[in-house]
Design a protein around this motif. Structure first.
Motif, PDB file in Angstrom:
ATOM      1  N   ARG A 187      35.995  46.238  35.887  1.00 14.08           N
ATOM      2  CA  ARG A 187      36.075  44.825  35.512  1.00 14.08           C
ATOM      3  C   ARG A 187      37.126  44.169  36.402  1.00 14.08           C
ATOM      4  NH1 ARG A 187      33.883  43.310  30.549  1.00 14.08           N
ATOM      5  NH2 ARG A 187      33.612  41.372  31.724  1.00 14.08           N
ATOM      6  N   SER A 188      37.108  42.855  36.453  1.00 16.11           N
ATOM      7  CA  SER A 188      38.112  42.136  37.236  1.00 16.11           C
ATOM      8  C   SER A 188      38.441  40.802  36.587  1.00 16.11           C
ATOM      9  CB  SER A 188      37.621  41.899  38.665  1.00 16.11           C
ATOM     10  OG  SER A 188      36.555  40.964  38.691  1.00 16.11           O
ATOM     11  N   LEU A 189      39.617  40.296  36.933  1.00 19.92           N
ATOM     12  CA  LEU A 189      40.002  38.944  36.544  1.00 19.92           C
ATOM     13  C   LEU A 189      40.947  38.394  37.594  1.00 19.92           C
ATOM     14  CD1 LEU A 189      43.136  38.586  35.170  1.00 19.92           C
ATOM     15  CD2 LEU A 189      42.073  40.111  33.535  1.00 19.92           C
ATOM     16  N   VAL A 190      40.861  37.092  37.786  1.00 19.49           N
ATOM     17  CA  VAL A 190      41.734  36.400  38.727  1.00 19.49           C
ATOM     18  C   VAL A 190      42.947  35.895  37.968  1.00 19.49           C
ATOM     19  CG1 VAL A 190      41.914  34.442  40.319  1.00 19.49           C
ATOM     20  CG2 VAL A 190      39.781  35.752  40.195  1.00 19.49           C
ATOM     21  N   ILE A 191      44.116  36.071  38.571  1.00 16.31           N
ATOM     22  CA  ILE A 191      45.378  35.584  38.019  1.00 16.31           C
ATOM     23  C   ILE A 191      45.781  34.360  38.851  1.00 16.31           C
ATOM     24  CG2 ILE A 191      47.805  36.144  37.597  1.00 16.31           C
ATOM     25  CD1 ILE A 191      46.886  39.130  37.439  1.00 16.31           C
ATOM     26  N   TYR A 192      46.137  33.284  38.176  1.00 15.37           N
ATOM     27  CA  TYR A 192      46.410  32.012  38.844  1.00 15.37           C
ATOM     28  C   TYR A 192      47.896  31.697  38.896  1.00 15.37           C
ATOM     29  CZ  TYR A 192      41.442  31.229  38.571  1.00 15.37           C
ATOM     30  OH  TYR A 192      40.084  31.363  38.729  1.00 15.37           O
ATOM     31  N   LYS A 193      48.284  30.960  39.943  1.00 12.74           N
ATOM     32  CA  LYS A 193      49.654  30.470  40.095  1.00 12.74           C
ATOM     33  C   LYS A 193      49.558  29.004  40.505  1.00 12.74           C
ATOM     34  CE  LYS A 193      53.999  31.444  42.459  1.00 12.74           C
ATOM     35  NZ  LYS A 193      54.648  32.367  43.414  1.00 12.74           N
ATOM     36  N   ASN A 194      50.149  28.134  39.719  1.00 10.52           N
ATOM     37  CA  ASN A 194      50.084  26.690  39.985  1.00 10.52           C
ATOM     38  C   ASN A 194      48.646  26.204  40.172  1.00 10.52           C
ATOM     39  OD1 ASN A 194      52.934  26.534  39.920  1.00 10.52           O
ATOM     40  ND2 ASN A 194      53.037  27.141  42.061  1.00 10.52           N
ATOM     41  N   GLU A 250      30.265  46.925  44.368  1.00 11.47           N
ATOM     42  CA  GLU A 250      29.715  45.578  44.277  1.00 11.47           C
ATOM     43  C   GLU A 250      30.370  44.798  43.147  1.00 11.47           C
ATOM     44  OE1 GLU A 250      25.289  43.577  43.948  1.00 11.47           O
ATOM     45  OE2 GLU A 250      25.574  45.585  43.146  1.00 11.47           O
ATOM     46  N   ILE A 251      30.674  43.524  43.432  1.00  9.38           N
ATOM     47  CA  ILE A 251      31.135  42.590  42.405  1.00  9.38           C
ATOM     48  C   ILE A 251      29.889  41.843  41.945  1.00  9.38           C
ATOM     49  CG2 ILE A 251      32.664  40.675  41.859  1.00  9.38           C
ATOM     50  CD1 ILE A 251      34.150  43.207  42.841  1.00  9.38           C
ATOM     51  N   THR A 252      29.564  41.945  40.658  1.00 13.29           N
ATOM     52  CA  THR A 252      28.331  41.342  40.160  1.00 13.29           C
ATOM     53  C   THR A 252      28.444  41.074  38.667  1.00 13.29           C
ATOM     54  OG1 THR A 252      25.927  41.661  39.948  1.00 13.29           O
ATOM     55  CG2 THR A 252      27.290  43.617  39.797  1.00 13.29           C
ATOM     56  N   GLU A 253      27.595  40.194  38.179  1.00 13.58           N
ATOM     57  CA  GLU A 253      27.537  39.922  36.737  1.00 13.58           C
ATOM     58  C   GLU A 253      26.721  40.986  36.012  1.00 13.58           C
ATOM     59  OE1 GLU A 253      29.238  37.465  35.271  1.00 13.58           O
ATOM     60  OE2 GLU A 253      30.000  36.840  37.224  1.00 13.58           O
ATOM     61  N   ALA A 254      25.950  41.775  36.755  1.00 14.97           N
ATOM     62  CA  ALA A 254      25.061  42.777  36.156  1.00 14.97           C
ATOM     63  C   ALA A 254      25.784  44.107  35.974  1.00 14.97           C
ATOM     64  CB  ALA A 254      23.833  42.966  37.029  1.00 14.97           C
ATOM     65  N   ASP A 255      25.453  44.800  34.910  1.00 16.68           N
ATOM     66  CA  ASP A 255      25.964  46.149  34.683  1.00 16.68           C
ATOM     67  C   ASP A 255      25.228  47.126  35.581  1.00 16.68           C
ATOM     68  OD1 ASP A 255      28.022  46.311  32.844  1.00 16.68           O
ATOM     69  OD2 ASP A 255      26.672  46.134  31.135  1.00 16.68           O
ATOM     70  N   GLY A 256      25.895  48.158  36.006  1.00 16.77           N
ATOM     71  CA  GLY A 256      25.252  49.206  36.781  1.00 16.77           C
ATOM     72  C   GLY A 256      26.287  50.121  37.397  1.00 16.77           C
ATOM     73  N   VAL A 257      25.866  51.293  37.755  1.00 18.83           N
ATOM     74  CA  VAL A 257      26.764  52.271  38.375  1.00 18.83           C
ATOM     75  C   VAL A 257      27.376  51.656  39.632  1.00 18.83           C
ATOM     76  CG1 VAL A 257      26.868  54.507  39.541  1.00 18.83           C
ATOM     77  CG2 VAL A 257      25.544  54.245  37.436  1.00 18.83           C
ATOM     78  N   GLY A 258      28.678  51.743  39.734  1.00 16.17           N
ATOM     79  CA  GLY A 258      29.376  51.264  40.917  1.00 16.17           C
ATOM     80  C   GLY A 258      29.652  49.767  40.942  1.00 16.17           C
ATOM     81  N   THR A 259      29.425  49.083  39.835  1.00 17.86           N
ATOM     82  CA  THR A 259      29.645  47.638  39.825  1.00 17.86           C
ATOM     83  C   THR A 259      30.995  47.281  39.199  1.00 17.86           C
ATOM     84  OG1 THR A 259      28.553  47.356  37.677  1.00 17.86           O
ATOM     85  CG2 THR A 259      27.172  47.160  39.649  1.00 17.86           C
ATOM     86  N   VAL A 260      31.497  46.139  39.610  1.00 17.30           N
ATOM     87  CA  VAL A 260      32.678  45.537  39.007  1.00 17.30           C
ATOM     88  C   VAL A 260      32.235  44.172  38.493  1.00 17.30           C
ATOM     89  CG1 VAL A 260      34.989  44.604  39.403  1.00 17.30           C
ATOM     90  CG2 VAL A 260      34.294  46.714  40.553  1.00 17.30           C
ATOM     91  N   ARG A 261      32.408  43.960  37.181  1.00 11.38           N
ATOM     92  CA  ARG A 261      32.017  42.686  36.576  1.00 11.38           C
ATOM     93  C   ARG A 261      33.256  41.847  36.291  1.00 11.38           C
ATOM     94  NH1 ARG A 261      29.813  42.578  31.557  1.00 11.38           N
ATOM     95  NH2 ARG A 261      30.772  44.549  31.049  1.00 11.38           N
ATOM     96  N   PRO A 262      33.309  40.628  36.834  1.00 10.71           N
ATOM     97  CA  PRO A 262      34.411  39.731  36.471  1.00 10.71           C
ATOM     98  C   PRO A 262      34.322  39.382  34.982  1.00 10.71           C
ATOM     99  CG  PRO A 262      33.280  38.959  38.448  1.00 10.71           C
ATOM    100  CD  PRO A 262      32.435  40.052  37.856  1.00 10.71           C
ATOM    101  N   LEU A 263      35.468  39.184  34.338  1.00 10.93           N
ATOM    102  CA  LEU A 263      35.445  38.720  32.962  1.00 10.93           C
ATOM    103  C   LEU A 263      34.789  37.345  32.924  1.00 10.93           C
ATOM    104  CD1 LEU A 263      38.944  39.592  31.423  1.00 10.93           C
ATOM    105  CD2 LEU A 263      36.828  40.900  31.331  1.00 10.93           C
ATOM    106  N   SER A 264      34.021  37.094  31.892  1.00  8.56           N
ATOM    107  CA  SER A 264      33.376  35.791  31.711  1.00  8.56           C
ATOM    108  C   SER A 264      34.407  34.784  31.202  1.00  8.56           C
ATOM    109  CB  SER A 264      32.240  35.912  30.702  1.00  8.56           C
ATOM    110  OG  SER A 264      32.766  36.185  29.406  1.00  8.56           O
ATOM    111  N   SER A 265      34.065  33.511  31.276  1.00 13.10           N
ATOM    112  CA  SER A 265      34.953  32.475  30.730  1.00 13.10           C
ATOM    113  C   SER A 265      35.235  32.719  29.257  1.00 13.10           C
ATOM    114  CB  SER A 265      34.327  31.090  30.918  1.00 13.10           C
ATOM    115  OG  SER A 265      34.362  30.738  32.272  1.00 13.10           O
ATOM    116  N   ALA A 266      34.206  33.121  28.512  1.00 17.10           N
ATOM    117  CA  ALA A 266      34.391  33.396  27.086  1.00 17.10           C
ATOM    118  C   ALA A 266      35.358  34.562  26.880  1.00 17.10           C
ATOM    119  CB  ALA A 266      33.053  33.692  26.419  1.00 17.10           C
TER     120      ALA A 266
END
Length: 156
Positions: free
Chosen positions: A135-142, A80-96
């Motif tokens: 964890r995850s982050l999006v990489i941008y192009k243009n 699961e992609i989610t803002e919450a911590d937990g077993v089996g989760t992937v949290r995107p990096l926050s803006s900060a």
């Protein structure tokens, strides 16, 4: 065996969630992951579970305690992609967090390459969560989403 760190960089598939699923499907098809039941003495389990051929098979295997005793040591250990911590989760990096690492919340491939370090070091390693998470982050192009980078730590 101990836990393993893992990371994947993949083309953006319309959303982080869709990209996560695409990476998992590709990994399942490759067979390049550990499978908990391959190292278990059959007399210690009620039922041996074959390697999954689909994400549905994988999710069914995760219902067994034996799965979580060892895991696959890959992104397959997440669901699961989610803002919450937990077993089996992937949290995107926050803006900060993105701004703290890259100086922007829309990092380019050059920004990413400028901070990524192999192995358990560097600013991204410092943001890795607990075992059995990613964890995850999006990489941008243009200015548009182009890739997603996933990393985490799982297995036992």
């Amino acid at each position: 065996m101990g836990a393993s760190g893992w990371d994947y960089r993949a083309p953006y598939a319309g959303s982080v969630e869709a990209t996560h699923l695409a990476v998992q499907e590709q990994l399942l098809a490759s067979g390049e992951f550990l499978w908990p039941w391959e190292d278990i003495n059959p007399e210690y389990v009620d039922e041996m579970v074959p390697r999954p051929s689909s994400l549905a098979d994988l999710e069914a295997a995760k219902d067994a305690e034996e799965f979580w005793n060892a895991g696959t040591h890959t992104i397959l250990d997440t669901h699961e992609i989610t803002e919450a911590d937990g077993v089996g989760t992937v949290r995107p990096l926050s803006s900060a967090e993105l701004n703290g690492v890259f100086g922007t919340d829309r990092p380019s491939a050059a920004d990413f390459e400028g901070v990524r370090r192999p192995g358990p070091s560097g600013p991204l390693a410092d943001l890795t969560g607990d075992r059995w998470t990613g964890r995850s982050l999006v990489i941008y192009k243009n200015g548009a989403a182009d890739e997603v980078y996933f990393w985490g730590y799982s297995g036992d």
